[in-house]
Design a protein around this motif. Sequence first.
Motif, PDB file in Angstrom:
ATOM      1  N   ALA A 159       0.777  -1.247  -0.004  1.00 63.04           N
ATOM      2  CA  ALA A 159      -0.061   0.060   0.237  1.00 63.04           C
ATOM      3  C   ALA A 159       0.707   1.268  -0.039  1.00 63.04           C
ATOM      4  O   ALA A 159       0.646   2.241  -0.525  1.00 63.04           O
ATOM      5  N   ARG A 160       1.948   1.199   0.696  1.00 60.80           N
ATOM      6  CA  ARG A 160       2.870   2.348   0.722  1.00 60.80           C
ATOM      7  C   ARG A 160       3.536   2.690  -0.635  1.00 60.80           C
ATOM      8  O   ARG A 160       4.035   3.680  -0.770  1.00 60.80           O
ATOM      9  N   VAL A 161       4.119   1.593  -1.117  1.00 57.74           N
ATOM     10  CA  VAL A 161       4.794   1.769  -2.514  1.00 57.74           C
ATOM     11  C   VAL A 161       4.476   1.517  -3.688  1.00 57.74           C
ATOM     12  O   VAL A 161       4.756   2.253  -4.721  1.00 57.74           O
ATOM     13  N   PHE A 162       3.053   1.051  -3.858  1.00 58.01           N
ATOM     14  CA  PHE A 162       2.550   0.728  -5.037  1.00 58.01           C
ATOM     15  C   PHE A 162       1.223   1.460  -5.347  1.00 58.01           C
ATOM     16  O   PHE A 162       0.330   1.032  -4.359  1.00 58.01           O
ATOM     17  N   ALA A 163       0.967   1.892  -6.396  1.00 63.11           N
ATOM     18  CA  ALA A 163      -0.318   2.498  -6.638  1.00 63.11           C
ATOM     19  C   ALA A 163      -1.434   1.544  -6.790  1.00 63.11           C
ATOM     20  O   ALA A 163      -1.081   0.403  -7.126  1.00 63.11           O
ATOM     21  N   PRO A 164      -2.807   1.982  -6.532  1.00 60.05           N
ATOM     22  CA  PRO A 164      -3.601   0.673  -6.638  1.00 60.05           C
ATOM     23  C   PRO A 164      -3.512   0.276  -8.257  1.00 60.05           C
ATOM     24  O   PRO A 164      -4.118  -0.706  -8.445  1.00 60.05           O
ATOM     25  N   GLN A 165      -3.518   1.199  -8.919  1.00 56.74           N
ATOM     26  CA  GLN A 165      -3.414   0.646 -10.448  1.00 56.74           C
ATOM     27  C   GLN A 165      -2.254  -0.482 -10.805  1.00 56.74           C
ATOM     28  O   GLN A 165      -2.591  -1.261 -11.662  1.00 56.74           O
ATOM     29  N   GLU A 166      -1.298  -0.300 -10.236  1.00 58.01           N
ATOM     30  CA  GLU A 166      -0.286  -1.215 -10.182  1.00 58.01           C
ATOM     31  C   GLU A 166      -0.618  -2.677  -9.514  1.00 58.01           C
ATOM     32  O   GLU A 166      -0.295  -3.676 -10.158  1.00 58.01           O
ATOM     33  N   GLN A 167      -1.181  -2.490  -8.378  1.00 60.62           N
ATOM     34  CA  GLN A 167      -1.678  -3.808  -7.680  1.00 60.62           C
ATOM     35  C   GLN A 167      -2.711  -4.549  -8.555  1.00 60.62           C
ATOM     36  O   GLN A 167      -2.791  -5.497  -8.575  1.00 60.62           O
ATOM     37  N   ALA A 168      -3.514  -3.553  -8.978  1.00 54.10           N
ATOM     38  CA  ALA A 168      -4.630  -4.281  -9.756  1.00 54.10           C
ATOM     39  C   ALA A 168      -4.084  -5.017 -11.059  1.00 54.10           C
ATOM     40  O   ALA A 168      -4.678  -6.265 -11.449  1.00 54.10           O
ATOM     41  N   PHE A 169      -3.074  -4.624 -11.528  1.00 50.27           N
ATOM     42  CA  PHE A 169      -2.427  -5.091 -12.589  1.00 50.27           C
ATOM     43  C   PHE A 169      -1.634  -6.710 -12.404  1.00 50.27           C
ATOM     44  O   PHE A 169      -1.875  -7.369 -13.181  1.00 50.27           O
ATOM     45  N   TRP A 170      -1.394  -6.827 -11.250  1.00 51.88           N
ATOM     46  CA  TRP A 170      -0.672  -8.044 -10.849  1.00 51.88           C
ATOM     47  C   TRP A 170      -1.700  -8.895 -10.080  1.00 51.88           C
ATOM     48  O   TRP A 170      -1.477 -10.350  -9.939  1.00 51.88           O
ATOM     49  N   GLN A 171      -3.014  -8.635  -9.872  1.00 51.34           N
ATOM     50  CA  GLN A 171      -3.820  -9.515  -8.968  1.00 51.34           C
ATOM     51  C   GLN A 171      -4.295 -10.869  -9.455  1.00 51.34           C
ATOM     52  O   GLN A 171      -4.372 -11.882  -8.361  1.00 51.34           O
ATOM     53  N   ASP A 172      -3.977 -11.162 -10.594  1.00 54.24           N
ATOM     54  CA  ASP A 172      -4.359 -12.580 -11.278  1.00 54.24           C
ATOM     55  C   ASP A 172      -2.977 -13.222 -11.306  1.00 54.24           C
ATOM     56  O   ASP A 172      -3.146 -14.177 -12.063  1.00 54.24           O
ATOM     57  N   PHE A 173      -1.918 -12.251 -11.228  1.00 52.03           N
ATOM     58  CA  PHE A 173      -0.602 -13.072 -11.580  1.00 52.03           C
ATOM     59  C   PHE A 173      -0.185 -14.313 -10.632  1.00 52.03           C
ATOM     60  O   PHE A 173      -0.761 -14.277  -9.299  1.00 52.03           O
ATOM     61  N   SER A 174       0.521 -15.308 -10.754  1.00 51.78           N
ATOM     62  CA  SER A 174       1.171 -16.215  -9.773  1.00 51.78           C
ATOM     63  C   SER A 174       1.956 -15.523  -9.036  1.00 51.78           C
ATOM     64  O   SER A 174       2.533 -14.199  -9.167  1.00 51.78           O
ATOM     65  N   GLY A 197      16.921  11.729  -4.850  1.00 51.25           N
ATOM     66  CA  GLY A 197      17.056  10.650  -3.616  1.00 51.25           C
ATOM     67  C   GLY A 197      15.648  10.271  -3.213  1.00 51.25           C
ATOM     68  O   GLY A 197      14.651  10.136  -3.762  1.00 51.25           O
ATOM     69  N   LEU A 198      15.891   9.213  -2.227  1.00 53.24           N
ATOM     70  CA  LEU A 198      14.652   8.474  -1.920  1.00 53.24           C
ATOM     71  C   LEU A 198      13.513   9.321  -1.191  1.00 53.24           C
ATOM     72  O   LEU A 198      12.158   8.790  -1.206  1.00 53.24           O
ATOM     73  N   GLY A 199      13.844  10.637  -0.845  1.00 55.09           N
ATOM     74  CA  GLY A 199      12.686  11.349  -0.214  1.00 55.09           C
ATOM     75  C   GLY A 199      12.138  12.047  -0.949  1.00 55.09           C
ATOM     76  O   GLY A 199      11.019  13.040  -0.650  1.00 55.09           O
ATOM     77  N   GLY A 200      12.463  12.181  -2.274  1.00 56.67           N
ATOM     78  CA  GLY A 200      11.800  13.027  -3.183  1.00 56.67           C
ATOM     79  C   GLY A 200      10.524  12.953  -3.298  1.00 56.67           C
ATOM     80  O   GLY A 200       9.783  14.108  -3.596  1.00 56.67           O
ATOM     81  N   PHE A 201       9.685  11.617  -3.632  1.00 59.23           N
ATOM     82  CA  PHE A 201       8.292  11.706  -3.574  1.00 59.23           C
ATOM     83  C   PHE A 201       7.930  10.268  -3.078  1.00 59.23           C
ATOM     84  O   PHE A 201       8.676   9.483  -2.878  1.00 59.23           O
ATOM     85  N   ALA A 202       6.647  10.235  -2.652  1.00 59.28           N
ATOM     86  CA  ALA A 202       6.093   8.988  -2.217  1.00 59.28           C
ATOM     87  C   ALA A 202       6.159   7.988  -3.371  1.00 59.28           C
ATOM     88  O   ALA A 202       5.682   8.235  -4.465  1.00 59.28           O
ATOM     89  N   LEU A 203       6.471   6.783  -3.007  1.00 57.45           N
ATOM     90  CA  LEU A 203       6.695   5.976  -4.203  1.00 57.45           C
ATOM     91  C   LEU A 203       5.530   5.581  -4.872  1.00 57.45           C
ATOM     92  O   LEU A 203       5.599   5.453  -5.951  1.00 57.45           O
ATOM     93  N   ALA A 204       4.413   5.488  -4.190  1.00 53.61           N
ATOM     94  CA  ALA A 204       3.296   5.201  -4.898  1.00 53.61           C
ATOM     95  C   ALA A 204       2.865   6.276  -5.620  1.00 53.61           C
ATOM     96  O   ALA A 204       1.687   6.151  -6.812  1.00 53.61           O
ATOM     97  N   GLU A 205       3.385   7.634  -5.946  1.00 50.73           N
ATOM     98  CA  GLU A 205       3.076   8.744  -6.395  1.00 50.73           C
ATOM     99  C   GLU A 205       3.580   8.211  -8.009  1.00 50.73           C
ATOM    100  O   GLU A 205       3.590   8.997  -9.032  1.00 50.73           O
TER     101      GLU A 205
END
Length: 130
Positions: free
Chosen positions: A26-41, A66-74
């Motif tokens: 939830a912190r790293v990946f946007a909902p659209q990314e997570q939806a893309f993988w939902q049916d994957f092994s 650097g790592l503090g530039g943006f929230a990763l889910a953005e």
Amino acid sequence: MILGIGIDLCAVARMENSLQKPAFAARVFAPQEQAFWQDFSDKRRAESAAAAFAAKEAFLKAAGTGLGGFALAELAVLHKPSGAPYFCFFGDAARFIEQNYLTAHLSLTHDGGLAAAYVILEQNSAGTCD
């Protein structure tokens, strides 16, 4: 003009372990990314997530923030119908892209338990953000 380049690697096994924690995803990946993988092994989900994670870190390197530039889910890594990856930006990351007239170019790969990403940030002429 090239504003910056970035490259990153991510171990697929490390990502597979991290995905066991819902708060991480939830912190790293946007909902659209997570939806893309939902049916994957599990293996394919970990490979795709590792490549997306590497892309996010490569983007931050290319942007020079650097790592503090943006929230990763953005920094969402999505895919065209052809399978080609691209970024979709949200929040502060979207504003950064727009204000700096940037186009992000992305390449991903995974093999042998590693995922890699390469990002080029191209600065366009003012007012012609593609």
